[in-house]
Motif scaffolding. Sequence first.
Motif, PDB file in Angstrom:
ATOM      1  N   GLY A 136      -1.619   5.446   4.153  1.00 35.91           N
ATOM      2  CA  GLY A 136      -0.713   4.143   3.884  1.00 35.91           C
ATOM      3  C   GLY A 136      -1.249   3.203   4.812  1.00 35.91           C
ATOM      4  N   LEU A 137      -2.458   3.148   5.747  1.00 37.54           N
ATOM      5  CA  LEU A 137      -2.986   2.178   6.477  1.00 37.54           C
ATOM      6  C   LEU A 137      -4.089   1.644   6.207  1.00 37.54           C
ATOM      7  N   GLN A 176       0.297  10.665   8.216  1.00 37.36           N
ATOM      8  CA  GLN A 176       1.069  10.325   9.413  1.00 37.36           C
ATOM      9  C   GLN A 176       2.027  11.282  10.102  1.00 37.36           C
ATOM     10  N   THR A 207       0.913  -4.693   9.179  1.00 39.07           N
ATOM     11  CA  THR A 207       1.695  -3.244   9.219  1.00 39.07           C
ATOM     12  C   THR A 207       3.008  -3.377   9.448  1.00 39.07           C
ATOM     13  N   ARG A 214       9.319   5.192   2.518  1.00 35.59           N
ATOM     14  CA  ARG A 214       9.253   6.449   3.697  1.00 35.59           C
ATOM     15  C   ARG A 214       9.331   6.128   5.073  1.00 35.59           C
ATOM     16  N   PRO A 215       9.833   6.717   5.845  1.00 39.51           N
ATOM     17  CA  PRO A 215       9.680   6.355   7.254  1.00 39.51           C
ATOM     18  C   PRO A 215       8.371   6.588   7.883  1.00 39.51           C
ATOM     19  N   GLY A 216       7.885   5.441   8.757  1.00 38.13           N
ATOM     20  CA  GLY A 216       6.461   5.797   9.221  1.00 38.13           C
ATOM     21  C   GLY A 216       6.208   4.136   9.500  1.00 38.13           C
ATOM     22  N   TYR A 217       4.617   4.118   8.975  1.00 36.48           N
ATOM     23  CA  TYR A 217       4.164   2.838   9.007  1.00 36.48           C
ATOM     24  C   TYR A 217       3.703   2.475   7.664  1.00 36.48           C
ATOM     25  N   GLY A 218       3.825   1.407   7.156  1.00 38.42           N
ATOM     26  CA  GLY A 218       3.233   0.804   5.689  1.00 38.42           C
ATOM     27  C   GLY A 218       2.485  -0.393   5.920  1.00 38.42           C
ATOM     28  N   THR A 219       1.787  -0.965   4.940  1.00 39.91           N
ATOM     29  CA  THR A 219       1.040  -2.037   4.845  1.00 39.91           C
ATOM     30  C   THR A 219       1.155  -2.931   3.688  1.00 39.91           C
ATOM     31  N   VAL A 263       1.057  -1.134   0.183  1.00 42.42           N
ATOM     32  CA  VAL A 263      -0.095  -0.012  -0.034  1.00 42.42           C
ATOM     33  C   VAL A 263       0.833   1.216  -0.168  1.00 42.42           C
ATOM     34  N   ALA A 264       0.802   1.817  -1.213  1.00 50.64           N
ATOM     35  CA  ALA A 264       1.702   3.154  -1.305  1.00 50.64           C
ATOM     36  C   ALA A 264       1.146   3.967  -0.098  1.00 50.64           C
ATOM     37  N   PRO A 265       1.877   5.340   0.280  1.00 49.29           N
ATOM     38  CA  PRO A 265       3.090   5.464  -0.389  1.00 49.29           C
ATOM     39  C   PRO A 265       4.471   5.305   0.176  1.00 49.29           C
ATOM     40  N   PHE A 266       4.060   4.597   1.561  1.00 49.36           N
ATOM     41  CA  PHE A 266       5.267   4.130   2.300  1.00 49.36           C
ATOM     42  C   PHE A 266       5.974   2.826   2.031  1.00 49.36           C
ATOM     43  N   ARG A 268      -5.111   6.050   1.051  1.00 48.83           N
ATOM     44  CA  ARG A 268      -4.188   6.056  -0.487  1.00 48.83           C
ATOM     45  C   ARG A 268      -3.671   7.086  -0.233  1.00 48.83           C
ATOM     46  N   ALA A 322       8.367  11.266  10.715  1.00 47.04           N
ATOM     47  CA  ALA A 322       9.093  10.034  11.485  1.00 47.04           C
ATOM     48  C   ALA A 322      10.577  10.358  11.351  1.00 47.04           C
ATOM     49  N   ASP A 323      10.776  11.421  10.692  1.00 54.32           N
ATOM     50  CA  ASP A 323      12.217  11.830  10.485  1.00 54.32           C
ATOM     51  C   ASP A 323      12.711  12.611  11.602  1.00 54.32           C
TER      52      ASP A 323
END
Lengths: 245, 133
Positions: free
Chosen positions: B58-59, B129, A140, A120-125, A105-108, B103, B132-133
């Motif tokens: 993204g979640l 989100q 996740t 990208r830093p963070g949470y992705g799926t 799942v974009a954008p992460f 999305r 996170a940097d």
Amino acid sequence: MAMRSKTASTLALLLGLALAACGTNPESGSPAYKAGELGNGGFLFACDNGDGVACLSAESGDAKKFPARIATGATFDVRFVEKNAQGTVVGIDERRYSGVTTEAVAPFIGRGGQGFTALRPGYGTIVARDSAGTIVDFATLTIVRPTRFIVYRDSDSGSRAPAPIELLTLSLGGSALVRVVAADSMGTIAGSIPVAWSRGTDDVVSVEPDEDGSFRLGAGKEGSAILTVDGAGGLSTQFTVVVKP
Amino acid sequence: MRSRSTLARRLVSAVAVAALAFGISACGPEYDHTEISAQRYSVLGGEVSLRRLEVPEGLIVKARIVVWNDDDEAMPLVVRSSDPNILEVLPVVNDRTYAFVGRAVGTTTIELIADDARVVTIVATVTAQPSAD
């Protein structure tokens, strides 16, 4: 004719059971799995171990433990296993779902390398979907930006906290097998990041990719050299190699 | 030659039959209410309710959604997003469960459609989100 048909069916069933018992997935409950959030199965993590990549060797192939953090810019693969099933056909609540694949799942997270790239830093799926687009399960992932590389001895492989090399001493004609992994202040971070080596002094030490993501440092002539490991995003690490007679 | 009274009686009968047919069709089961349950939110939270829907970029958040008619029967349901580029709705293998995929940051609406009629509209927001940097 009926007897032959019955015998053939029995043999086919026994063969199927035997093949199922020889499956290559970890056992249910293994820490290799990250449980899907829908409770329909688990996800396995694999690290790309091609030449010139940084990856914690404990996560080569299917990781023995699903990593808690993945490095930004790293490539990796994730596959879905429905309760010890094999292949791409999944059965849930007496319904069958075919063509199950994993998607980002974009954008992460996006596609890349042999599977996915942490963008990208963070949470992705990561989702597991069948050919009709129905979601079978999802997980996740935590993505963090690494701040350095750790170069460590291959003999530390399997450790999740390998000791970084700051000074490596080689005998003339000798060599050492080392590995590289992304890290930050909290420790190592999973995923494969392409790296490039540069040597401060020619001919003192050589660097060649070896098997399974490792690098062989060969002693060329007496002296000392500073080796630099560079990766994407300005990530860089240096250490000293001394070659003695 | 038919008398006017015969024609009039036939006309009255036809009107009565038509009125009866209309009355019967108007009394069929209709949408009554919507039930949202089994919500599962993301590591950064979220919300799925009749008031609003929220999911981080993204979640995924998921929920079970059932619409009922006034005969206490579950109605066939379509759940769709007005802008799938912001928030996408995907079916889930679990019964009557839907996944809402964030999305891109923004706002749109989610429509619940039962028996070809839109019965509920929910304002939906995809949130950014934390950095996170």
